[in-house]
Motif scaffolding. Sequence first.
Motif, PDB file in Angstrom:
ATOM      1  N   ILE A   1     -11.135   2.906  -3.958  1.00 12.42           N
ATOM      2  CA  ILE A   1     -10.530   4.237  -3.876  1.00 12.42           C
ATOM      3  C   ILE A   1      -9.339   4.331  -4.824  1.00 12.42           C
ATOM      4  CG2 ILE A   1      -9.440   5.893  -2.342  1.00 12.42           C
ATOM      5  CD1 ILE A   1     -11.022   4.737  -0.068  1.00 12.42           C
TER       6      ILE A   1
ATOM      7  N   PHE B   1      -6.796   8.843   1.427  1.00 13.09           N
ATOM      8  CA  PHE B   1      -6.367   7.488   1.076  1.00 13.09           C
ATOM      9  C   PHE B   1      -5.391   6.954   2.116  1.00 13.09           C
ATOM     10  CE2 PHE B   1      -4.292   4.604  -2.248  1.00 13.09           C
ATOM     11  CZ  PHE B   1      -5.273   3.652  -2.097  1.00 13.09           C
TER      12      PHE B   1
ATOM     13  N   VAL C   1      -7.218   5.576   5.008  1.00  7.11           N
ATOM     14  CA  VAL C   1      -7.785   4.258   4.707  1.00  7.11           C
ATOM     15  C   VAL C   1      -6.699   3.190   4.741  1.00  7.11           C
ATOM     16  CG1 VAL C   1      -9.022   2.909   2.987  1.00  7.11           C
ATOM     17  CG2 VAL C   1      -9.598   5.290   3.338  1.00  7.11           C
ATOM     18  N   LEU C   2      -5.508   3.527   4.244  1.00  8.62           N
ATOM     19  CA  LEU C   2      -4.403   2.564   4.256  1.00  8.62           C
ATOM     20  C   LEU C   2      -4.042   2.169   5.683  1.00  8.62           C
ATOM     21  CD1 LEU C   2      -1.974   3.866   1.508  1.00  8.62           C
ATOM     22  CD2 LEU C   2      -3.783   2.186   1.370  1.00  8.62           C
TER      23      LEU C   2
ATOM     24  N   ILE D   1     -13.102  -2.919   4.216  1.00 13.13           N
ATOM     25  CA  ILE D   1     -11.902  -2.152   3.901  1.00 13.13           C
ATOM     26  C   ILE D   1     -11.234  -2.671   2.633  1.00 13.13           C
ATOM     27  CG2 ILE D   1      -9.509  -1.850   4.659  1.00 13.13           C
ATOM     28  CD1 ILE D   1     -11.058   0.103   6.045  1.00 13.13           C
ATOM     29  N   ARG D   2     -11.180  -3.982   2.485  1.00 22.50           N
ATOM     30  CA  ARG D   2     -10.401  -4.575   1.401  1.00 22.50           C
ATOM     31  C   ARG D   2     -10.929  -4.126   0.040  1.00 22.50           C
ATOM     32  NH1 ARG D   2     -10.655 -10.273   2.800  1.00 22.50           N
ATOM     33  NH2 ARG D   2      -9.815  -9.784   4.849  1.00 22.50           N
TER      34      ARG D   2
ATOM     35  N   VAL E   1      -5.972   2.334   8.325  1.00 25.94           N
ATOM     36  CA  VAL E   1      -7.055   1.515   8.876  1.00 25.94           C
ATOM     37  C   VAL E   1      -6.941   0.092   8.363  1.00 25.94           C
ATOM     38  CG1 VAL E   1      -9.544   1.180   8.902  1.00 25.94           C
ATOM     39  CG2 VAL E   1      -8.608   3.466   9.130  1.00 25.94           C
ATOM     40  N   SER E   2      -6.666  -0.026   7.063  1.00 20.10           N
ATOM     41  CA  SER E   2      -6.547  -1.357   6.465  1.00 20.10           C
ATOM     42  C   SER E   2      -5.403  -2.138   7.106  1.00 20.10           C
ATOM     43  CB  SER E   2      -6.322  -1.201   4.963  1.00 20.10           C
ATOM     44  OG  SER E   2      -5.812  -2.380   4.417  1.00 20.10           O
TER      45      SER E   2
ATOM     46  N   THR F   1      -7.326  14.071  -1.496  1.00 20.08           N
ATOM     47  CA  THR F   1      -7.659  12.654  -1.697  1.00 20.08           C
ATOM     48  C   THR F   1      -6.506  11.757  -1.250  1.00 20.08           C
ATOM     49  OG1 THR F   1      -7.044  12.980  -3.995  1.00 20.08           O
ATOM     50  CG2 THR F   1      -9.374  12.870  -3.514  1.00 20.08           C
TER      51      THR F   1
ATOM     52  N   LEU G   1     -10.599  -0.293  -0.428  1.00 18.69           N
ATOM     53  CA  LEU G   1      -9.265   0.168  -0.805  1.00 18.69           C
ATOM     54  C   LEU G   1      -9.094   0.124  -2.321  1.00 18.69           C
ATOM     55  CD1 LEU G   1      -6.572   0.793   0.819  1.00 18.69           C
ATOM     56  CD2 LEU G   1      -5.876  -1.468   0.096  1.00 18.69           C
ATOM     57  N   HIS G   2      -9.529  -0.963  -2.915  1.00 22.50           N
ATOM     58  CA  HIS G   2      -9.420  -1.088  -4.373  1.00 22.50           C
ATOM     59  C   HIS G   2     -10.279  -0.032  -5.049  1.00 22.50           C
ATOM     60  CE1 HIS G   2      -8.355  -5.635  -3.921  1.00 22.50           C
ATOM     61  NE2 HIS G   2      -7.511  -4.830  -3.324  1.00 22.50           N
TER      62      HIS G   2
ATOM     63  N   LEU H   1       1.804   1.982  -3.384  1.00 24.13           N
ATOM     64  CA  LEU H   1       0.626   2.457  -4.104  1.00 24.13           C
ATOM     65  C   LEU H   1       0.414   3.953  -3.891  1.00 24.13           C
ATOM     66  CD1 LEU H   1      -1.942   1.863  -5.711  1.00 24.13           C
ATOM     67  CD2 LEU H   1      -3.046   1.211  -3.600  1.00 24.13           C
TER      68      LEU H   1
ATOM     69  N   LEU I   1      -6.596  -3.298  10.521  1.00 27.15           N
ATOM     70  CA  LEU I   1      -7.638  -4.326  10.560  1.00 27.15           C
ATOM     71  C   LEU I   1      -7.181  -5.654   9.980  1.00 27.15           C
ATOM     72  CD1 LEU I   1     -10.842  -2.333   9.614  1.00 27.15           C
ATOM     73  CD2 LEU I   1     -10.401  -3.545  11.723  1.00 27.15           C
ATOM     74  N   THR I   2      -6.324  -5.588   8.943  1.00 31.32           N
ATOM     75  CA  THR I   2      -5.955  -6.850   8.300  1.00 31.32           C
ATOM     76  C   THR I   2      -4.589  -7.342   8.748  1.00 31.32           C
ATOM     77  OG1 THR I   2      -4.976  -5.704   6.430  1.00 31.32           O
ATOM     78  CG2 THR I   2      -7.294  -6.287   6.240  1.00 31.32           C
TER      79      THR I   2
ATOM     80  N   HIS J   1      -0.381  -5.439   2.467  1.00 32.22           N
ATOM     81  CA  HIS J   1      -0.637  -5.873   1.093  1.00 32.22           C
ATOM     82  C   HIS J   1      -1.955  -5.253   0.624  1.00 32.22           C
ATOM     83  CE1 HIS J   1      -1.321  -8.514  -2.329  1.00 32.22           C
ATOM     84  NE2 HIS J   1      -0.043  -8.845  -2.252  1.00 32.22           N
ATOM     85  N   VAL J   2      -2.025  -4.868  -0.660  1.00 32.17           N
ATOM     86  CA  VAL J   2      -3.243  -4.186  -1.129  1.00 32.17           C
ATOM     87  C   VAL J   2      -4.467  -5.100  -1.100  1.00 32.17           C
ATOM     88  CG1 VAL J   2      -2.242  -2.376  -2.549  1.00 32.17           C
ATOM     89  CG2 VAL J   2      -2.556  -4.646  -3.502  1.00 32.17           C
ATOM     90  N   ASP J   3      -4.269  -6.403  -1.132  1.00 32.74           N
ATOM     91  CA  ASP J   3      -5.413  -7.308  -1.095  1.00 32.74           C
ATOM     92  C   ASP J   3      -5.802  -7.680   0.327  1.00 32.74           C
ATOM     93  OD1 ASP J   3      -5.745  -7.351  -3.777  1.00 32.74           O
ATOM     94  OD2 ASP J   3      -4.401  -9.038  -4.097  1.00 32.74           O
ATOM     95  N   GLY J   4      -5.112  -7.120   1.309  1.00 33.61           N
ATOM     96  CA  GLY J   4      -5.464  -7.407   2.697  1.00 33.61           C
ATOM     97  C   GLY J   4      -4.944  -8.749   3.177  1.00 33.61           C
TER      98      GLY J   4
ATOM     99  N   THR K   1       0.821  -1.208   0.000  1.00 36.98           N
ATOM    100  CA  THR K   1       0.000   0.000   0.000  1.00 36.98           C
ATOM    101  C   THR K   1       0.859   1.264   0.000  1.00 36.98           C
ATOM    102  OG1 THR K   1      -0.146  -0.214   2.379  1.00 36.98           O
ATOM    103  CG2 THR K   1      -2.002  -1.011   1.103  1.00 36.98           C
TER     104      THR K   1
ATOM    105  N   LEU L   1      -9.071   6.981  -7.835  1.00 32.81           N
ATOM    106  CA  LEU L   1      -8.037   8.019  -7.858  1.00 32.81           C
ATOM    107  C   LEU L   1      -7.306   7.974  -9.191  1.00 32.81           C
ATOM    108  CD1 LEU L   1      -6.456   7.905  -4.286  1.00 32.81           C
ATOM    109  CD2 LEU L   1      -7.980   9.599  -5.246  1.00 32.81           C
TER     110      LEU L   1
ATOM    111  N   LEU M   1       0.668   6.845  -6.687  1.00 32.12           N
ATOM    112  CA  LEU M   1      -0.418   7.768  -7.040  1.00 32.12           C
ATOM    113  C   LEU M   1       0.041   9.211  -6.907  1.00 32.12           C
ATOM    114  CD1 LEU M   1      -3.516   5.994  -5.499  1.00 32.12           C
ATOM    115  CD2 LEU M   1      -3.169   6.552  -7.890  1.00 32.12           C
TER     116      LEU M   1
END
Lengths: 110, 537
Positions: free
Chosen positions: B169, A89, A92-93, B162-163, A95-96, A85, B166-167, A28, A99-100, A104-107, A25, B173, A32
Amino acid sequence: MELVIAAAIGILAGSGVWLVLRPRTYQLVIGLALLSYAVNLFIFSVGRLRVNAPPVLDGALEPSAYTDPVPQALVLTAIVIGFATTALFLVVLIVSRGLTGTDHVDGREG
Amino acid sequence: MDIAPAHIVIAPVLIPLAVGALLLFFDDRERRLKLVLSLLSALFVLATSVLLLLRVHTGQGTTALIYLVGNWPIPIAITLVADRIATVMLVLAAALAIPSLLFAAERWEKVGPHFHSLFQFLLVGLNGAFLTGDLFNLFVFFEVMLAASYGLVLHGGGAARIRPGLHYIAINLGASLIFLVGIAMIFGATGSLNMAEIALRAEKLEGFAQPALHVGLALLGVAFMVKAGMWPLGFWLVPAYASAAGPVAAVFAMLSKVGIYSLLRLALLLPGQGTAFGSVIIFTGGVATILFACLGVLASQSMKRASAYFLLMSSGTLMAAFGMSHPPSTAGALFYLLSSTLAVGAFFLVVEVLEREQDAASNVLAVTLEAYGDGEEEDEEEPEVGRTVPGAVAVLGVSFCLLAMVLIGLPPLTGFIAKFAILTSLLGPGTDVLAGNQMRIVLAILLVLSGFVALIGLSRMGIRVFWAPVEPFTPKITVMETAPILLLLAMLVGLMVQAGPVMDLLNTTARDLHEPYRYLQAVFGAERTPPFAGRPH
């Protein structure tokens, strides 16, 4: 000047795309950010590039010799929106990540 | 009738903006107050949208009401253009927002902070995107809408949300950056951001500017198609919508229509006499989306995922029908847009109620209760013979059945009328213009096929839930949750009863879209409101 700007945009966009396709992430979000710099530079350069000239129009001069100020105004808005933004973002990263348990972007690692 | 004559055009943007900001000052525990304010705002937006629609539609020779922000002259001013398509979309958005808000009042507004503010800002973005006549403003309103949707898609939290969030968002973007590059290229080619002026200048472009404009438009098209969920750009949509809270998913049914609206508007406004810009690509993408959605509907086990695929199916059908660039098809597709958006929105709500009884957590809970001997409930249960159908099951069953009829396209409900209108425009009398056009055959086959797939998917779902449930099926639904579902059903029935007048309106809308000179005349004919009375100038 055109070459320098074009190369800068190209390198930023290329690195950005590469980073966006990476699985972490953090990569990522940096990707961006780089992409948005590339886009902002692109918008900026749409209004024509001119160096070593005063920014204020003098009535006696030919206006077509100057850069167009509208893209410069647009890019300000684009920067602000991009900044907001990206900040959102990032939240959110985080938080992700919490929580996970992975960045990794796929959690999940995979 | 002349209350605030000119400024009413901007009201659908300003009202939710003010209310959304106001709601930030209240503590989240003041739920009733927040709900009432939020609902009032949505009702006001609905009222002004209907008023705008009536004014545009019934006015003599009116194509659009133009609002010049800051009273600058055309084309310097940022314009808001309330033409038929924009006002129809405004009314639809508000009509979907009110039931979603009501539904959220029972459960969902409590599970996370600032639900109502985010919802209002979403409305700001939606309404602004429909109204604006300026490309850069379209981008800004898209961002407002998306920023609010990022909050709403994660509303309720949890790793499962969330998972995919995330994708969602990340993809959006990226799409926004493509959008920006497209705007910059169009500005570079034409020197304007006003859609009407771009359209006017596009015809006189020479040399390098012409391909540059086309590349810019294509980039914008990509950004819109990502929003609309076109295959292969829409893989993010199903997981994100399926994991979002029910009322959020319902109002997101409108969100994907913004992409389609923008696509339609720009494709028809910009170059080309007769056919829309890139219509073949829009058509092909639509066809691919329908096929993908059909497979998805058949393959998905979870009802929420299936409803997200129904949303994709409606997106695909719309794109394919618009890609015909044939005015009667566009009118039929617009009717389909109204019908399918309301139906998919209501379906998300129904599925939410049905599925929350069946999610993994409550199954585990049920097993645990059984194992640890909380058997009192079972003793109270009446014998199977002579048991009446519980009210909740009856309401949900009837709603499910009616919505299934709309989604499949069975007569007499609106889904049938919409599909019939599209099919007539393709194959019926007076379609000589399309002779030799193979696209119409493909679309006609797909329309029927997608209806058949929906029939299979929905009957399987209905049998599993209502007729042959594994465990005793006792959904809990409160009045506050029943009312919005019934409200949406009533709207669908109203649309069915009033199909004639609505089709008249949509035929005129399609004519306006396919004859962009009317739009240009309206925008360039806009006059500044005179300065304050008695003030010298």
